[in-house]
Design a protein around this motif. Structure first.
Motif, mmCIF file in Angstrom:
data_model
loop_
_atom_site.group_PDB
_atom_site.id
_atom_site.type_symbol
_atom_site.label_atom_id
_atom_site.label_comp_id
_atom_site.label_asym_id
_atom_site.label_seq_id
_atom_site.Cartn_x
_atom_site.Cartn_y
_atom_site.Cartn_z
ATOM 1 N N THR A 79 0.801 -1.219 0.000
ATOM 2 C CA THR A 79 0.000 0.000 0.000
ATOM 3 C C THR A 79 0.835 1.271 0.000
ATOM 4 N N PRO A 80 0.513 2.188 -0.921
ATOM 5 C CA PRO A 80 1.041 3.544 -0.802
ATOM 6 C C PRO A 80 0.221 4.280 0.252
ATOM 7 N N GLU A 81 0.552 5.528 0.480
ATOM 8 C CA GLU A 81 -0.168 6.326 1.470
ATOM 9 C C GLU A 81 -0.782 7.546 0.801
ATOM 10 N N PHE A 82 -2.087 7.733 0.988
ATOM 11 C CA PHE A 82 -2.780 8.919 0.494
ATOM 12 C C PHE A 82 -3.389 9.638 1.690
ATOM 13 N N ASN A 83 -3.077 10.898 1.855
ATOM 14 C CA ASN A 83 -3.669 11.696 2.930
ATOM 15 C C ASN A 83 -3.565 11.011 4.289
ATOM 16 N N TYR A 84 -2.367 10.495 4.564
ATOM 17 C CA TYR A 84 -2.078 9.849 5.855
ATOM 18 C C TYR A 84 -2.835 8.536 6.058
ATOM 19 N N ILE A 116 1.602 -7.189 5.066
ATOM 20 C CA ILE A 116 1.492 -5.838 4.523
ATOM 21 C C ILE A 116 2.882 -5.268 4.315
ATOM 22 N N LEU A 117 3.067 -4.570 3.208
ATOM 23 C CA LEU A 117 4.303 -3.851 2.929
ATOM 24 C C LEU A 117 3.971 -2.638 2.086
ATOM 25 N N GLY A 118 4.946 -1.781 1.849
ATOM 26 C CA GLY A 118 4.659 -0.605 1.040
ATOM 27 C C GLY A 118 5.911 0.154 0.666
ATOM 28 N N ALA A 119 5.786 0.949 -0.392
ATOM 29 C CA ALA A 119 6.899 1.749 -0.893
ATOM 30 C C ALA A 119 6.433 3.181 -1.088
ATOM 31 N N ASN A 123 10.439 9.950 2.847
ATOM 32 C CA ASN A 123 11.097 9.284 3.971
ATOM 33 C C ASN A 123 10.117 8.641 4.946
ATOM 34 N N PHE A 124 8.815 8.888 4.781
ATOM 35 C CA PHE A 124 7.873 8.402 5.778
ATOM 36 C C PHE A 124 6.582 7.851 5.182
ATOM 37 N N GLY A 125 6.405 7.947 3.876
ATOM 38 C CA GLY A 125 5.181 7.449 3.253
ATOM 39 C C GLY A 125 5.010 5.960 3.461
ATOM 40 N N THR A 126 3.804 5.491 3.444
ATOM 41 C CA THR A 126 3.307 4.123 3.648
ATOM 42 C C THR A 126 3.196 3.745 5.121
ATOM 43 N N VAL A 127 3.888 4.436 6.020
ATOM 44 C CA VAL A 127 3.851 4.067 7.439
ATOM 45 C C VAL A 127 2.439 4.188 7.996
ATOM 46 N N ARG A 128 1.822 5.351 7.828
ATOM 47 C CA ARG A 128 0.479 5.554 8.371
ATOM 48 C C ARG A 128 -0.549 4.724 7.612
ATOM 49 N N ALA A 129 -0.346 4.525 6.320
ATOM 50 C CA ALA A 129 -1.261 3.677 5.552
ATOM 51 C C ALA A 129 -1.230 2.252 6.084
ATOM 52 N N GLN A 130 -0.044 1.757 6.388
ATOM 53 C CA GLN A 130 0.054 0.400 6.932
ATOM 54 C C GLN A 130 -0.608 0.300 8.300
ATOM 55 N N LEU A 131 -0.429 1.327 9.119
ATOM 56 C CA LEU A 131 -1.095 1.329 10.431
ATOM 57 C C LEU A 131 -2.617 1.330 10.277
ATOM 58 N N ALA A 132 -3.114 2.152 9.336
ATOM 59 C CA ALA A 132 -4.561 2.207 9.100
ATOM 60 C C ALA A 132 -5.081 0.869 8.589
ATOM 61 N N GLU A 149 8.422 -5.351 9.644
ATOM 62 C CA GLU A 149 7.728 -4.298 8.915
ATOM 63 C C GLU A 149 8.559 -3.948 7.682
ATOM 64 N N VAL A 150 7.891 -3.821 6.554
ATOM 65 C CA VAL A 150 8.597 -3.488 5.315
ATOM 66 C C VAL A 150 8.056 -2.171 4.787
ATOM 67 N N GLN A 151 8.811 -1.118 5.015
ATOM 68 C CA GLN A 151 8.453 0.226 4.575
ATOM 69 C C GLN A 151 9.618 0.744 3.732
ATOM 70 N N VAL A 152 9.427 0.726 2.429
ATOM 71 C CA VAL A 152 10.510 1.049 1.500
ATOM 72 C C VAL A 152 10.542 2.558 1.266
ATOM 73 N N PHE A 153 11.341 3.255 2.052
ATOM 74 C CA PHE A 153 11.485 4.694 1.928
ATOM 75 C C PHE A 153 12.349 5.040 0.723
ATOM 76 N N ARG A 154 12.151 6.239 0.161
ATOM 77 C CA ARG A 154 12.927 6.702 -0.985
ATOM 78 C C ARG A 154 13.019 5.585 -2.030
ATOM 79 N N SER A 155 11.842 5.084 -2.371
ATOM 80 C CA SER A 155 11.771 3.884 -3.212
ATOM 81 C C SER A 155 12.413 4.073 -4.583
ATOM 82 N N HIS A 156 12.427 5.295 -5.098
ATOM 83 C CA HIS A 156 13.032 5.535 -6.416
ATOM 84 C C HIS A 156 14.526 5.218 -6.420
ATOM 85 N N GLU A 157 15.131 5.139 -5.241
ATOM 86 C CA GLU A 157 16.552 4.803 -5.143
ATOM 87 C C GLU A 157 16.777 3.300 -5.014
#
Length: 196
Positions: A79-84, A116-119, A123-132, A149-157
């Motif tokens: 999951t990505p994160e939209f509006n927290y 659940i995982l996300g990219a 530096n912080f996206g997907t964290v709140r989406a995963q919690l929700a 927990e798998v939260q892939v920050f700065r995924s473009h790198e």
């Protein structure tokens, strides 16, 4: 030993989504024993309508998703994160498969093992989406993997231009997550067999 069937769902509709690429990476780097199918019908799921949420009236795309989830041994959701929070398209699909108003079909998500995982490019996206998303799965009484927990920050790198995951740390985290999911699925399968 037969493989466990895992249905993988990306919460992003983008063609070049890093979350969808993460699911492809999971299929490629899985620890073995898993047959991971990536679901591509999220765009076809209409807005939730309780008046249509019964076996006779559900839209075909919804009925298909419910069948796939019921048939799967476990789910893998990126999951990505939209509006927290969770993207509306993903939450909408979950709403459609979380019910059994007729008390005749069973609940596809009940005790279903889920990872659940996300990219995200930040530096912080997907964290709140995963919690929700975890909170939603408390209501459905799903069996969600807690760690890793798998939260892939700065995924473009972490992906190359072809969408291949190249970061070894992330690959190892994905393998660990899938290993934990496999353990939950094996336990659920053993419990179901013992109950027969």
């Amino acid at each position: 030993m037969s493989e466990f069937k895992i249905l993988a769902i990306s919460g992003s509709l983008r063609a070049d989504s890093h979350n969808t690429a993460l699911l492809r990476a999971a299929r490629k780097h899985q620890p073995g024993g898993l047959d991971i199918e990536i679901y591509d019908g999220l765009r076809e799921i209409p807005p939730y309508d309780q008046d249509l949420d019964n076996p006779q009236d559900r839209p075909a795309a919804v009925a298909d998703l419910r069948r796939r989830i019921a048939a799967a041994d476990g789910l893998l959701i990126a999951t990505p994160e939209f509006n927290y929070s969770v993207p509306g398209t993903l939450k909408n699909a979950i709403d459609w498969v979380s019910t059994d108003w007729t008390k005749q079909e069973g609940l596809p998500l009940h005790r279903k093992p889920i990872a659940i995982l996300g990219a995200a490019p930040t530096n912080f996206g997907t964290v709140r989406a995963q919690l929700a998303l975890r909170q939603v799965f408390v209501w459905t009484d799903s069996d969600v993997v807690v760690k890793p927990e798998v939260q892939v920050f700065r995924s473009h790198e972490r992906f190359d231009e072809q969408g291949n995951l190249t970061d070894e740390t992330t690959i190892n985290l994905v393998r660990g997550l899938l290993g934990a999911l496999k353990t939950k699925v094996a336990a659920a399968t053993a419990t179901a067999s013992a109950a027969r």
